[in-house]
Scaffold this motif. Structure first.
Motif, PDB file in Angstrom:
ATOM      1  N   ILE A 227       0.874  -1.179   0.000  1.00  0.00           N
ATOM      2  CA  ILE A 227       0.000   0.000   0.000  1.00  0.00           C
ATOM      3  C   ILE A 227       0.907   1.225   0.000  1.00  0.00           C
ATOM      4  O   ILE A 227       1.567   1.525   1.002  1.00  0.00           O
ATOM      5  CB  ILE A 227      -0.925  -0.008   1.235  1.00  0.00           C
ATOM      6  N   GLU A 228       0.964   1.882  -1.153  1.00  0.00           N
ATOM      7  CA  GLU A 228       1.905   2.999  -1.313  1.00  0.00           C
ATOM      8  C   GLU A 228       1.274   4.329  -0.889  1.00  0.00           C
ATOM      9  O   GLU A 228       0.071   4.422  -0.628  1.00  0.00           O
ATOM     10  CB  GLU A 228       2.400   3.052  -2.760  1.00  0.00           C
ATOM     11  N   ASN A 229       2.124   5.348  -0.842  1.00  0.00           N
ATOM     12  CA  ASN A 229       1.680   6.676  -0.420  1.00  0.00           C
ATOM     13  C   ASN A 229       2.461   7.717  -1.205  1.00  0.00           C
ATOM     14  O   ASN A 229       3.639   7.492  -1.538  1.00  0.00           O
ATOM     15  CB  ASN A 229       1.949   6.834   1.084  1.00  0.00           C
ATOM     16  N   ALA A 230       1.815   8.874  -1.468  1.00  0.00           N
ATOM     17  CA  ALA A 230       2.506   9.962  -2.171  1.00  0.00           C
ATOM     18  C   ALA A 230       3.742  10.391  -1.392  1.00  0.00           C
ATOM     19  O   ALA A 230       4.738  10.831  -1.985  1.00  0.00           O
ATOM     20  CB  ALA A 230       1.550  11.141  -2.356  1.00  0.00           C
ATOM     21  N   ALA A 231       3.683  10.269  -0.070  1.00  0.00           N
ATOM     22  CA  ALA A 231       4.901  10.421   0.743  1.00  0.00           C
ATOM     23  C   ALA A 231       5.535   9.031   0.757  1.00  0.00           C
ATOM     24  O   ALA A 231       5.138   8.163   1.542  1.00  0.00           O
ATOM     25  CB  ALA A 231       4.538  10.885   2.145  1.00  0.00           C
ATOM     26  N   TYR A 232       6.438   8.792  -0.191  1.00  0.00           N
ATOM     27  CA  TYR A 232       6.874   7.420  -0.508  1.00  0.00           C
ATOM     28  C   TYR A 232       7.258   6.579   0.716  1.00  0.00           C
ATOM     29  O   TYR A 232       6.997   5.388   0.779  1.00  0.00           O
ATOM     30  CB  TYR A 232       8.081   7.445  -1.459  1.00  0.00           C
ATOM     31  N   GLY A 233       7.890   7.238   1.682  1.00  0.00           N
ATOM     32  CA  GLY A 233       8.388   6.504   2.853  1.00  0.00           C
ATOM     33  C   GLY A 233       7.285   5.929   3.721  1.00  0.00           C
ATOM     34  O   GLY A 233       7.551   5.099   4.590  1.00  0.00           O
ATOM     35  N   ASP A 234       6.049   6.356   3.496  1.00  0.00           N
ATOM     36  CA  ASP A 234       4.939   5.843   4.295  1.00  0.00           C
ATOM     37  C   ASP A 234       4.305   4.604   3.678  1.00  0.00           C
ATOM     38  O   ASP A 234       3.300   4.084   4.184  1.00  0.00           O
ATOM     39  CB  ASP A 234       3.877   6.935   4.490  1.00  0.00           C
ATOM     40  N   THR A 235       4.902   4.133   2.599  1.00  0.00           N
ATOM     41  CA  THR A 235       4.449   2.882   1.973  1.00  0.00           C
ATOM     42  C   THR A 235       4.623   1.713   2.939  1.00  0.00           C
ATOM     43  O   THR A 235       5.589   1.678   3.695  1.00  0.00           O
ATOM     44  CB  THR A 235       5.294   2.641   0.700  1.00  0.00           C
ATOM     45  N   VAL A 236       3.677   0.767   2.876  1.00  0.00           N
ATOM     46  CA  VAL A 236       3.825  -0.469   3.667  1.00  0.00           C
ATOM     47  C   VAL A 236       3.908  -1.649   2.701  1.00  0.00           C
ATOM     48  O   VAL A 236       3.128  -1.739   1.748  1.00  0.00           O
ATOM     49  CB  VAL A 236       2.635  -0.669   4.633  1.00  0.00           C
ATOM     50  N   CYS A 237       4.850  -2.538   2.972  1.00  0.00           N
ATOM     51  CA  CYS A 237       5.038  -3.717   2.127  1.00  0.00           C
ATOM     52  C   CYS A 237       3.939  -4.748   2.363  1.00  0.00           C
ATOM     53  O   CYS A 237       3.306  -4.785   3.424  1.00  0.00           O
ATOM     54  CB  CYS A 237       6.374  -4.381   2.441  1.00  0.00           C
ATOM     55  N   ALA A 238       3.778  -5.613   1.375  1.00  0.00           N
ATOM     56  CA  ALA A 238       2.747  -6.656   1.426  1.00  0.00           C
ATOM     57  C   ALA A 238       2.951  -7.607   2.608  1.00  0.00           C
ATOM     58  O   ALA A 238       1.987  -7.982   3.287  1.00  0.00           O
ATOM     59  CB  ALA A 238       2.778  -7.452   0.122  1.00  0.00           C
ATOM     60  N   GLU A 239       4.197  -7.986   2.870  1.00  0.00           N
ATOM     61  CA  GLU A 239       4.466  -8.949   3.948  1.00  0.00           C
ATOM     62  C   GLU A 239       4.071  -8.378   5.295  1.00  0.00           C
ATOM     63  O   GLU A 239       3.486  -9.053   6.137  1.00  0.00           O
ATOM     64  CB  GLU A 239       5.960  -9.290   4.026  1.00  0.00           C
ATOM     65  N   ARG A 240       4.404  -7.105   5.487  1.00  0.00           N
ATOM     66  CA  ARG A 240       4.081  -6.514   6.785  1.00  0.00           C
ATOM     67  C   ARG A 240       2.581  -6.345   6.943  1.00  0.00           C
ATOM     68  O   ARG A 240       2.030  -6.535   8.017  1.00  0.00           O
ATOM     69  CB  ARG A 240       4.824  -5.197   6.981  1.00  0.00           C
ATOM     70  N   THR A 241       1.893  -5.993   5.859  1.00  0.00           N
ATOM     71  CA  THR A 241       0.427  -5.892   5.925  1.00  0.00           C
ATOM     72  C   THR A 241      -0.161  -7.234   6.374  1.00  0.00           C
ATOM     73  O   THR A 241      -1.020  -7.289   7.259  1.00  0.00           O
ATOM     74  CB  THR A 241      -0.149  -5.503   4.553  1.00  0.00           C
ATOM     75  N   ALA A 242       0.311  -8.327   5.780  1.00  0.00           N
ATOM     76  CA  ALA A 242      -0.216  -9.662   6.107  1.00  0.00           C
ATOM     77  C   ALA A 242       0.121 -10.040   7.550  1.00  0.00           C
ATOM     78  O   ALA A 242      -0.745 -10.517   8.298  1.00  0.00           O
ATOM     79  CB  ALA A 242       0.368 -10.699   5.143  1.00  0.00           C
ATOM     80  N   ILE A 243       1.369  -9.823   7.951  1.00  0.00           N
ATOM     81  CA  ILE A 243       1.786 -10.204   9.312  1.00  0.00           C
ATOM     82  C   ILE A 243       1.011  -9.391  10.341  1.00  0.00           C
ATOM     83  O   ILE A 243       0.524  -9.923  11.339  1.00  0.00           O
ATOM     84  CB  ILE A 243       3.310 -10.019   9.487  1.00  0.00           C
ATOM     85  N   PHE A 244       0.855  -8.099  10.094  1.00  0.00           N
ATOM     86  CA  PHE A 244       0.151  -7.257  11.066  1.00  0.00           C
ATOM     87  C   PHE A 244      -1.335  -7.642  11.169  1.00  0.00           C
ATOM     88  O   PHE A 244      -1.930  -7.557  12.240  1.00  0.00           O
ATOM     89  CB  PHE A 244       0.325  -5.771  10.728  1.00  0.00           C
ATOM     90  N   CYS A 245      -1.926  -8.082  10.051  1.00  0.00           N
ATOM     91  CA  CYS A 245      -3.322  -8.572  10.108  1.00  0.00           C
ATOM     92  C   CYS A 245      -3.406  -9.791  11.012  1.00  0.00           C
ATOM     93  O   CYS A 245      -4.350  -9.921  11.807  1.00  0.00           O
ATOM     94  CB  CYS A 245      -3.816  -8.964   8.714  1.00  0.00           C
ATOM     95  N   ALA A 246      -2.432 -10.699  10.896  1.00  0.00           N
ATOM     96  CA  ALA A 246      -2.429 -11.910  11.734  1.00  0.00           C
ATOM     97  C   ALA A 246      -2.244 -11.532  13.201  1.00  0.00           C
ATOM     98  O   ALA A 246      -2.937 -12.057  14.081  1.00  0.00           O
ATOM     99  CB  ALA A 246      -1.314 -12.861  11.285  1.00  0.00           C
ATOM    100  N   VAL A 247      -1.341 -10.600  13.465  1.00  0.00           N
ATOM    101  CA  VAL A 247      -1.051 -10.211  14.852  1.00  0.00           C
ATOM    102  C   VAL A 247      -2.262  -9.515  15.475  1.00  0.00           C
ATOM    103  O   VAL A 247      -2.621  -9.774  16.627  1.00  0.00           O
ATOM    104  CB  VAL A 247       0.214  -9.328  14.913  1.00  0.00           C
ATOM    105  N   LYS A 248      -2.931  -8.701  14.693  1.00  0.00           N
ATOM    106  CA  LYS A 248      -4.069  -7.984  15.268  1.00  0.00           C
ATOM    107  C   LYS A 248      -5.246  -8.908  15.588  1.00  0.00           C
ATOM    108  O   LYS A 248      -6.155  -8.538  16.331  1.00  0.00           O
ATOM    109  CB  LYS A 248      -4.474  -6.773  14.412  1.00  0.00           C
ATOM    110  N   GLU A 249      -5.189 -10.142  15.069  1.00  0.00           N
ATOM    111  CA  GLU A 249      -6.205 -11.140  15.428  1.00  0.00           C
ATOM    112  C   GLU A 249      -5.738 -12.024  16.587  1.00  0.00           C
ATOM    113  O   GLU A 249      -6.343 -13.048  16.889  1.00  0.00           O
ATOM    114  CB  GLU A 249      -6.550 -12.014  14.213  1.00  0.00           C
ATOM    115  N   GLY A 250      -4.620 -11.636  17.204  1.00  0.00           N
ATOM    116  CA  GLY A 250      -4.165 -12.350  18.403  1.00  0.00           C
ATOM    117  C   GLY A 250      -3.048 -13.345  18.171  1.00  0.00           C
ATOM    118  O   GLY A 250      -2.596 -14.008  19.095  1.00  0.00           O
ATOM    119  N   ASN A 251      -2.590 -13.481  16.941  1.00  0.00           N
ATOM    120  CA  ASN A 251      -1.512 -14.427  16.648  1.00  0.00           C
ATOM    121  C   ASN A 251      -0.162 -13.828  17.024  1.00  0.00           C
ATOM    122  O   ASN A 251       0.054 -12.620  16.849  1.00  0.00           O
ATOM    123  CB  ASN A 251      -1.512 -14.785  15.161  1.00  0.00           C
TER     124      ASN A 251
END
Ligand code: THU
Length: 136
Positions: A43-67
């Protein structure tokens, strides 16, 4: 040969990539300790440094569900609108985040050219990593 489910889910997640700046679309899928798959995309952003990579998006989704542990991660990436041509290895920041939540038997699964699938351990992608024990 059909890809395993985790790889197919990573490809589906890639279709949701928001990557107007790089034109590089990535999808990821993790298998978490609750036995469920969690997907992510870059998920990219016009402020390039605020982009989040696909792996981190997936891992953070798992963690936010308690994993707290993930045993598998599949990543696919390539030019947006085109088929993935080569292995898409995780960037350094994602390797560090993977190391925080990887189980002992963690496997990174990457599809490559001609349907080839390669597997890597955490030690192979991030030897001598900085982790919880480094703080003791
Ligand atoms: N990207 C990922 O999603 N994962 C990686 O491990 C490497 C890079 C994304 C970030 C950015 O949106 C695009 O790929 C180009 O760097």
């Amino acid at each position: 040969m059909e890809y395993p489910e985790i790889v197919r889910l990573a490809y589906s997640a890639r279709e949701k990539s928001y990557s107007p700046y790089s034109g590089f679309a990535v999808g990821a899928c993790v298998l978490a300790e609750d036995g469920k798959y969690y997907t992510g995309t870059n998920i990219e952003n016009a402020a390039y440094g605020d982009t989040v990579c696909a792996e981190r998006t997936a891992i953070f989704c798992a963690v936010k569900e308690g994993n707290r542990k993930i045993s598998k991660l599949a990543i696919v990436g390539g030019k947006a609108g085109e088929e993935c041509k080569d292995f898409c290895f995780p960037c350094g920041s994602c390797r560090q985040v993977i190391s925080e939540f990887a189980s002992e038997d963690f496997q990174l699964i990457l599809p490559g050219p001609d349907g080839e699938l390669k597997e890597f351990t955490l030690a192979e992608i991030l030897p001598h990593h900085f982790g919880e024990d480094s703080l003791k």
